[in-house]
Every structure is written in C-alpha cells, then in structure tokens.
Design an enzyme around this catalytic site. Structure first.
Site, PDB file in Angstrom:
ATOM      1  N   ALA A  66       0.865  -1.179   0.000  1.00 36.74           N
ATOM      2  CA  ALA A  66       0.000   0.000   0.000  1.00 36.74           C
ATOM      3  C   ALA A  66       0.902   1.229   0.000  1.00 36.74           C
ATOM      4  O   ALA A  66       2.076   1.155   0.385  1.00 36.74           O
ATOM      5  CB  ALA A  66      -0.885  -0.011   1.234  1.00 36.74           C
ATOM      6  N   GLY A 111       0.638  -5.075   0.680  1.00 35.47           N
ATOM      7  CA  GLY A 111      -0.518  -5.142  -0.212  1.00 35.47           C
ATOM      8  C   GLY A 111      -0.199  -5.783  -1.551  1.00 35.47           C
ATOM      9  O   GLY A 111      -1.081  -6.352  -2.210  1.00 35.47           O
ATOM     10  N   GLU A 114      -0.492  -9.375  -0.924  1.00 33.45           N
ATOM     11  CA  GLU A 114      -1.929  -9.666  -0.767  1.00 33.45           C
ATOM     12  C   GLU A 114      -2.639  -9.660  -2.122  1.00 33.45           C
ATOM     13  O   GLU A 114      -3.525 -10.481  -2.367  1.00 33.45           O
ATOM     14  CB  GLU A 114      -2.554  -8.642   0.185  1.00 33.45           C
ATOM     15  CG  GLU A 114      -2.065  -8.831   1.620  1.00 33.45           C
ATOM     16  CD  GLU A 114      -2.428  -7.681   2.532  1.00 33.45           C
ATOM     17  OE1 GLU A 114      -2.075  -6.523   2.202  1.00 33.45           O
ATOM     18  OE2 GLU A 114      -3.064  -7.918   3.575  1.00 33.45           O
ATOM     19  N   GLU A 134       4.379  -5.259   7.180  1.00 30.96           N
ATOM     20  CA  GLU A 134       3.572  -4.230   7.852  1.00 30.96           C
ATOM     21  C   GLU A 134       3.998  -3.966   9.295  1.00 30.96           C
ATOM     22  O   GLU A 134       3.949  -2.833   9.766  1.00 30.96           O
ATOM     23  CB  GLU A 134       2.083  -4.614   7.818  1.00 30.96           C
ATOM     24  CG  GLU A 134       1.417  -4.460   6.465  1.00 30.96           C
ATOM     25  CD  GLU A 134       1.550  -5.691   5.575  1.00 30.96           C
ATOM     26  OE1 GLU A 134       2.355  -6.581   5.889  1.00 30.96           O
ATOM     27  OE2 GLU A 134       0.834  -5.735   4.557  1.00 30.96           O
TER      28      GLU A 134
HETATM   29  N1  COA Z   1       4.590   3.218  -0.458  1.00 29.86           N
HETATM   30  C1  COA Z   1       5.004   4.410  -0.935  1.00 29.86           C
HETATM   31  N2  COA Z   1       6.146   4.600  -1.564  1.00 29.86           N
HETATM   32  C2  COA Z   1       6.953   3.541  -1.717  1.00 29.86           C
HETATM   33  C3  COA Z   1       6.619   2.262  -1.244  1.00 29.86           C
HETATM   34  C4  COA Z   1       5.367   2.125  -0.583  1.00 29.86           C
HETATM   35  N3  COA Z   1       4.940   0.957  -0.123  1.00 29.86           N
HETATM   36  N4  COA Z   1       7.619   1.406  -1.538  1.00 29.86           N
HETATM   37  C5  COA Z   1       8.553   2.126  -2.179  1.00 29.86           C
HETATM   38  N5  COA Z   1       8.160   3.421  -2.282  1.00 29.86           N
HETATM   39  C6  COA Z   1       8.872   4.522  -2.911  1.00 29.86           C
HETATM   40  C7  COA Z   1      10.041   5.016  -2.068  1.00 29.86           C
HETATM   41  O1  COA Z   1       9.587   5.896  -1.052  1.00 29.86           O
HETATM   42  C8  COA Z   1      10.879   5.675  -3.106  1.00 29.86           C
HETATM   43  O2  COA Z   1      10.315   6.923  -3.424  1.00 29.86           O
HETATM   44  P1  COA Z   1      11.281   8.216  -3.686  1.00 29.86           P
HETATM   45  O3  COA Z   1      12.152   7.823  -4.861  1.00 29.86           O
HETATM   46  O4  COA Z   1      10.322   9.315  -3.991  1.00 29.86           O
HETATM   47  O5  COA Z   1      12.063   8.385  -2.424  1.00 29.86           O
HETATM   48  C9  COA Z   1      10.691   4.784  -4.322  1.00 29.86           C
HETATM   49  O6  COA Z   1       9.472   4.082  -4.114  1.00 29.86           O
HETATM   50  C10 COA Z   1      11.814   3.773  -4.498  1.00 29.86           C
HETATM   51  O7  COA Z   1      11.904   2.998  -3.321  1.00 29.86           O
HETATM   52  P2  COA Z   1      13.286   2.745  -2.525  1.00 29.86           P
HETATM   53  O8  COA Z   1      12.952   2.403  -1.103  1.00 29.86           O
HETATM   54  O9  COA Z   1      14.220   3.896  -2.735  1.00 29.86           O
HETATM   55  O10 COA Z   1      13.847   1.460  -3.316  1.00 29.86           O
HETATM   56  P3  COA Z   1      14.834   0.343  -2.762  1.00 29.86           P
HETATM   57  O11 COA Z   1      15.227  -0.451  -3.956  1.00 29.86           O
HETATM   58  O12 COA Z   1      15.887   0.917  -1.886  1.00 29.86           O
HETATM   59  O13 COA Z   1      13.909  -0.595  -1.800  1.00 29.86           O
HETATM   60  C11 COA Z   1      11.900  -1.787  -1.181  1.00 29.86           C
HETATM   61  C12 COA Z   1      12.825  -1.313  -2.319  1.00 29.86           C
HETATM   62  C13 COA Z   1      10.678  -2.399  -1.816  1.00 29.86           C
HETATM   63  C14 COA Z   1      12.640  -2.840  -0.329  1.00 29.86           C
HETATM   64  C15 COA Z   1      11.541  -0.579  -0.289  1.00 29.86           C
HETATM   65  O14 COA Z   1      11.029   0.439  -1.131  1.00 29.86           O
HETATM   66  C16 COA Z   1      10.502  -0.881   0.760  1.00 29.86           C
HETATM   67  O15 COA Z   1      10.812  -1.473   1.779  1.00 29.86           O
HETATM   68  N6  COA Z   1       9.229  -0.434   0.519  1.00 29.86           N
HETATM   69  C17 COA Z   1       8.158  -0.540   1.504  1.00 29.86           C
HETATM   70  C18 COA Z   1       7.651  -1.939   1.625  1.00 29.86           C
HETATM   71  C19 COA Z   1       6.554  -2.014   2.671  1.00 29.86           C
HETATM   72  O16 COA Z   1       6.759  -1.756   3.851  1.00 29.86           O
HETATM   73  N7  COA Z   1       5.363  -2.382   2.232  1.00 29.86           N
HETATM   74  C20 COA Z   1       4.223  -2.540   3.087  1.00 29.86           C
HETATM   75  C21 COA Z   1       3.397  -1.313   3.082  1.00 29.86           C
HETATM   76  S1  COA Z   1       2.001  -1.476   4.142  1.00 29.86           S
END
Ligand code: COA
Length: 257
Positions: A66, A111, A114, A134
C-alpha cells in the site's frame, strides 16, 4: 474509464493489467486499486476476455505494498475504510469467473503480496521477493494477508513471515507453496499466457464453476455446492460436446453454452 495508474491490453483473449508506478515501486494507492477493480469487473462481461494477468511494470517491483505516504496520516476511520475498500478489490479478483494470474516480476510486499494472493495462480520471476512487512510500520496487513497467507503456506510459516516482516525469495515461495512456478523474468509473461491459453481450450462454464467452487471450499460450503454444480453440468451443451468429442475421438469445440 481512462486509467491513470495501470496499463491494460487485450490480446488472444487475455487482458493484461500492468501496475504502472515503477518510480514508486508500484505502490498501491487507493485510486490505483480502484482501477484494478474496475478493469477486473469490466472483464467479467467482456466476451473478448477469457483470462487476466496482473503484473507490474519494470523489473524491480510487482507492487511494494500500500502507498505508505498516502496512509501515513490516516485516522482510525480512514484506516478502516482503506482496508474495506482494499478487501473489495481482492474479493473481485478472487471471485472472478475468469482465471487471474499474478505474474510477479519483483517485490510483492504487503498489499502487493496480498494482491498476488488474491489471484488464482502465481507465477514468479527468479528475482521476485515476497513478504508482509507491515509490522515494521506498526500496522498489520489489511487486504487479507493474515488470512490468505495462512491458507496458502500454513499457520506456522505464515506467522513467521507476518511476525518478523522477513522477505522470502521466489525459490522459498515455491517451496512453501505460495507460488506455482518460478521462471526467468524474460519468460514470465509468456509462461502466464501459456497457462491462460490452455484454459481457453476448456469450456468457460466449467472454468467459472471451478473458480467459484474453490472459493466455496474456503467458505466451508464447497462440498454441497460442488454436488449442485456437478449436476448443472449435465444440462449444458458443453458437457454434451465434451463427452461426444471424447467418445468419437475428436477435439472438443466448446461454446460456453
Ligand atoms: N509506499 C510508498 N512509496 C513507496 C513504497 C510504498 N509501499 N515502496 C517504495 N516506495 C517509494 C520510495 O519511497 C521511493 O520513493 P522516492 O524515490 O520518492 O524516495 C521509491 O518508491 C523507491 O523505493 P526505494 O525504497 O528507494 O527502493 P529500494 O530499492 O531501496 O527498496 C523496497 C525497495 C521495496 C525494499 C523498499 O522500497 C521498501 O521497503 N518499501 C516498503 C515496503 C513495505 O513496507 N510495504 C508494506 C506497506 S504497508
């Protein structure tokens, strides 16, 4: 409807829905989820569609969950509404009368995991990663994750992922039964399409009945419903065609009637 966050394309009776927010790891904001729901619901009555693929654009993410930026300041009421709306999207996918395959091309987190689990079949690329992170954010899965993950991989394995927020790779997901198959990313869509092309050779009536019954099993009414639907098959032209084709050693030509 013009879509802002997804791309759609129909060919060979396969609707491909691509989540198109690669710069945000294909994070699922509210409008994006509504667009997926709309596309899936529309496909139900569209005779040009016999199966659906959901995938992400780019090579990094299917969907990284999400949209955290969107929900970070939500109230209890807004959080509840977000989960309710998300559940309805997953419900529409799971209850699609046409098979839905998640072609998981990278991170499927929160999400995103999911969403993949709401699909009927999951094909993963070798670089795919799954998880329900989460708890790292002080929240729990809100689109069915606590329920579907347990159903697919069992309570102990699901709890480990849910409680630790650990990610697993595609091979581990295959071992646990979370995905059907793992293929190189270049073959991901082609393999998903091959499965849907095969289902197209069957009667669409039987495909829809099996999909419905697989959900009835989860609702605890599956056996009774199967008896009813089995009987209903005997009233269809496709049943007469299928049995006649077998007995006369020819290929069946199903019409969906
Ligand atoms: N919601 C909003 N933005 C998100 C996102 C999410 N779930 N996942 C990634 N992004 C955004 C980042 O904020 C970043 O934005 P920016 O360039 O404006 O700063 C962009 O996507 C790239 O992500 P980044 O974290 O820099 O990439 P990465 O390769 O270092 O890491 C992940 C990839 C997927 C491991 C990491 O983005 C992450 O942990 N995301 C969240 C996962 C999560 O907790 N999901 C559950 C949500 S309830």
């Amino acid at each position: 409807m013009n879509y802002q966050y997804i791309l759609t394309e129909i060919s060979e009776k396969i609707l491909t829905i691509s989540i198109n927010r690669a710069d945000k790891m294909n994070a699922l904001n509210r409008d994006l989820l509504q667009e997926i729901k709309h596309a899936v619901m529309n496909a139900q009555s569209n005779e040009a569609v016999a199966g659906i693929i959901i995938t992400g654009t780019g090579v990094k993410a299917f969907a990284a969950g999400a949209d955290i930026a969107e929900f970070a300041s939500y109230s209890v009421e807004e959080g509840t509404n977000l989960a309710s709306a998300g559940h309805l999207v997953m419900y529409e996918i799971e209850n699609s009368s046409k098979p839905v395959i998640a072609a998981v091309n990278g991170f499927a987190l929160g999400g995103g995991c999911e969403l993949a689990m709401a699909c009927h079949i999951r094909i993963a690329s070798t670089n795919a990663k799954f998880g329900q992170p989460e708890v790292n954010l002080g929240v729990i899965p809100g689109y069915g994750g606590t329920q579907r993950l347990t159903r697919y991989i069992g309570k102990a394995q699901a709890l480990e992922l849910l409680l630790t927020a650990d990610m697993i790779n595609a091979e581990k997901a295959l071992t646990l039964g979370l995905v059907n198959e793992v293929v190189p990313i270049e073959e991901l869509i082609q393999r998903s399409r091959a499965i849907l092309l095969k289902t197209q050779t069957k009667s669409p009536l039987t495909i829809a009945q099996i999909l419905k019954l697989s959900n009835d099993y989860d609702n605890g009414i599956g056996f009774e419903e199967e008896i009813k639907e089995f009987g209903n098959c005997f009233g269809t032209e496709d049943f007469k065609e299928g049995t006649d084709a077998f007995l006369n050693k020819r290929a069946a030509a199903f019409t969906g009637k």
